[in-house]
Design an enzyme around this catalytic site. Structure first.
Site, short mmCIF file in Angstrom:
data_model
loop_
_atom_site.label_atom_id
_atom_site.label_comp_id
_atom_site.label_asym_id
_atom_site.label_seq_id
_atom_site.Cartn_x
_atom_site.Cartn_y
_atom_site.Cartn_z
CG HIS A 265 57.81 7.45 -21.25
ND1 HIS A 265 56.80 6.80 -21.47
CD2 HIS A 265 58.26 8.10 -22.56
CE1 HIS A 265 56.25 6.92 -22.64
NE2 HIS A 265 57.12 7.92 -23.41
CD GLU A 266 60.68 10.77 -23.14
OE1 GLU A 266 60.96 10.25 -24.21
OE2 GLU A 266 59.48 11.12 -22.82
CG HIS A 269 60.69 6.54 -26.41
ND1 HIS A 269 59.87 5.68 -27.34
CD2 HIS A 269 59.87 7.33 -25.65
CE1 HIS A 269 58.62 6.05 -27.10
NE2 HIS A 269 58.38 6.95 -25.94
CD GLU A 296 54.69 5.96 -25.90
OE1 GLU A 296 55.68 6.40 -26.41
OE2 GLU A 296 54.27 6.62 -24.92
ZN ZN Z 1 56.92 7.94 -25.49
#
Ligand code: ZN
Length: 503
Positions: A265-266, A269, A296
């Site tokens: 997830h990170e 980003h 996101e």
């Molecule tokens: Zn996030």
């Protein structure tokens, strides 16, 4: 590039450099700073925020900006014109806030976060309540300074910081039908057979998990010479500046997929941050992310669309067997893909599955909206939170640590932020339908560990533009349609129905 624009860009780059020090201080606050450093960190961040704000609204900045606005060379160049327009937007917003308030918010948040951390560990909402009240009061003052847009509500002023142009009413109109569709879908899945989660219940040391996480990061294209991965209680990505993007994760020995998906997830980003043209344009809107919703979309894409697919598991399985050791065993890729797509109501948002996740967001959005309409106060939050969880997910949190104190956002001063998580999920699904139209072999490639085509597509369509387009315009450009919840529901149904035998 014109002379006037060059002068503006150079000035903005210095302001961005001050902000990058704040970002570095925030990263350190979450990773290595001792608890005793919270007061000093508050003073440091307050000073940096004041300096950056005073530069941003000062006479020199206004002079440079006006020079660009009246420069025919800038007007003739659509990229520069867009950049100047976005800079004007930022400055007009910043000028509405007094420097004292900016400094007070930046200075109070590290102390509120420290209080939140302690209160959460002791499950003591009473100890956190005065800090929550303070952060809400500061955010209300900020919303008052921004002013309520015509026909809108105070919440819009805060939301606009994170998702330019979005309004609470629009979000509400999108969320209500989505809530019904999701509730029906979750109910239908519950009639099916839940997947076997035993492949996830294995013990794997943090060292092995860390090495595996780094391997996956490299494979998907995250540049570790221009970034790092550290450990925190609340995973995040901090795009500090050109050449420096920091990711954090957390390891649970009994559930290695928590860290794997947190890291992916990170990393999503982080890939966006690394794809923005920061070396050339740091400080200009052209090197900034469009909005948190778009940010996101990138994280959820790598975490869920890629990471929770059967194709991802067929590629990664032999590597996982070697790197995670004997305790990992030898599940099939299909069994892993089913296990990581279990969908059931749970208390913690960051650990929620894709079907129930947006319900967590809707609870927070409703409470924040009521706080800003002054219909409720901070002390009402725990009771209303628990009621909403019962309503939306059919479960009541056993305590406030697993309830309204689970997220760091409110203590950090991030109010008006939560809806962007759901927007991100919707953008993600819509982008990925477009990506598959453009690259029919995309999924097959992922099964062979070929992530470069997807990353190149994201770079070209989304990352490289910075803030040249608004989120809604970008969505139209990339997908040919305005944002809709339909692609997300199609994606969820196609993925989860077979897992539950409800296809
Ligand atoms: Zn996030």
């Amino acid at each position: 590039m014109t002379k006037s624009y060059q002068a503006l860009a150079a000035y903005c780059r210095e302001t961005a450099t001050i902000n990058s020090l704040s970002a570095l201080a925030s990263w350190d606050q979450e990773t290595y700073m001792p608890a005793g450093g919270a007061d000093l960190r508050g003073s440091q961040k307050a000073l940096l925020a004041r300096l950056a704000h005073e530069r941003a609204v000062g006479p020199r900045m206004l002079e440079l900006l006006s020079a660009c606005e009246s420069d025919p060379g800038v007007k003739a160049d659509p990229v520069l014109a867009a950049s100047v327009k976005e800079t004007r937007r930022d400055i007009d917003l910043a000028r509405k806030l007094p420097s004292d308030l900016v400094a007070e918010i930046a200075g109070t948040s590290p102390k509120a976060v420290a209080a939140w951390r302690e209160a959460r560990a002791k499950n003591d909402f009473g100890a956190f309540a005065p800090w929550l009240e303070r952060m809400v009061a500061l955010a209300r003052r900020k919303a008052e300074c921004y002013g309520t847009p015509a026909g809108g509500e105070p919440y819009d002023a805060l939301l606009n910081e994170y998702e330019p142009g979005a309004t609470a009413r629009e979000i509400d109109a999108a969320f209500k039908p989505l809530r019904t569709r999701l509730a029906d879908f979750i109910k239908d899945l519950s009639r099916g057979a839940a997947p076997d989660e035993s492949p996830l219940n294995v013990t794997i040391s943090p060292e092995r998990q860390h090495a595996f996480g780094l391997f996956v990061l490299r494979a998907i294209g995250f540049d570790l010479d221009r970034g790092r991965l550290d450990v925190t209680t609340h995973p995040f990505c901090d795009g500090i500046g050109p050449g420096d993007t920091r990711l954090t994760t957390r390891y649970r020995e009994s559930r290695f997929t928590d860290a794997l998906y947190g890291t992916l997830h990170e990393a999503g980003h982080g890939l966006y941050e690394q794809g923005l043209p920061k070396s050339e344009r740091f400080g200009e809107p052209l090197a900034d992310a469009i909005s948190l919703g778009i940010h996101e979309s990138q994280s959820r894409l790598w975490e869920n669309w890629v990471g929770r697919s059967a194709e991802f598991w067929s590629w990664v399985m032999p590597h996982a067997r070697t790197m995670l050791g004997d305790s990992f065993g030898s599940p099939t890729p299909e069994a892993m893909a089913r296990a990581v797509n279990t969908a059931k109501p749970s208390f913690i948002r960051v650990e929620a599955d894709e079907a129930t996740y947006n319900m967590h967001v809707m609870v927070r959005f409703e409470l924040e909206r009521a706080l800003f309409a002054r219909q409720i106060e901070a002390r009402d939050v725990p009771g209303l939170w628990n009621k909403a969880y019962q309503n939306y997910l059919g479960i009541t949190p056993p305590d406030d640590a697993k309830g309204c104190m689970q997220d760091v956002h409110w203590s950090s001063g991030l109010l008006g932020y939560f809806p962007t998580y759901t927007l991100g999920n919707l953008y993600m699904a819509q982008f990925m339908e477009a990506a598959q139209r453009d690259m029919p072999g995309l999924k097959g490639g992922i099964a062979r560990g070929e992530f470069a085509p997807l990353l190149a597509w994201l770079r070209e369509k989304i990352h490289v533009h910075g803030r040249r387009f608004r989120a809604s315009d970008l969505c139209q450009r990339v997908t040919g349609a305005p944002l809709s919840a339909d692609p997300f529901m199609r994606y969820l149904e196609a993925k989860l129905r077979p897992v539950y035998g409800r296809a």
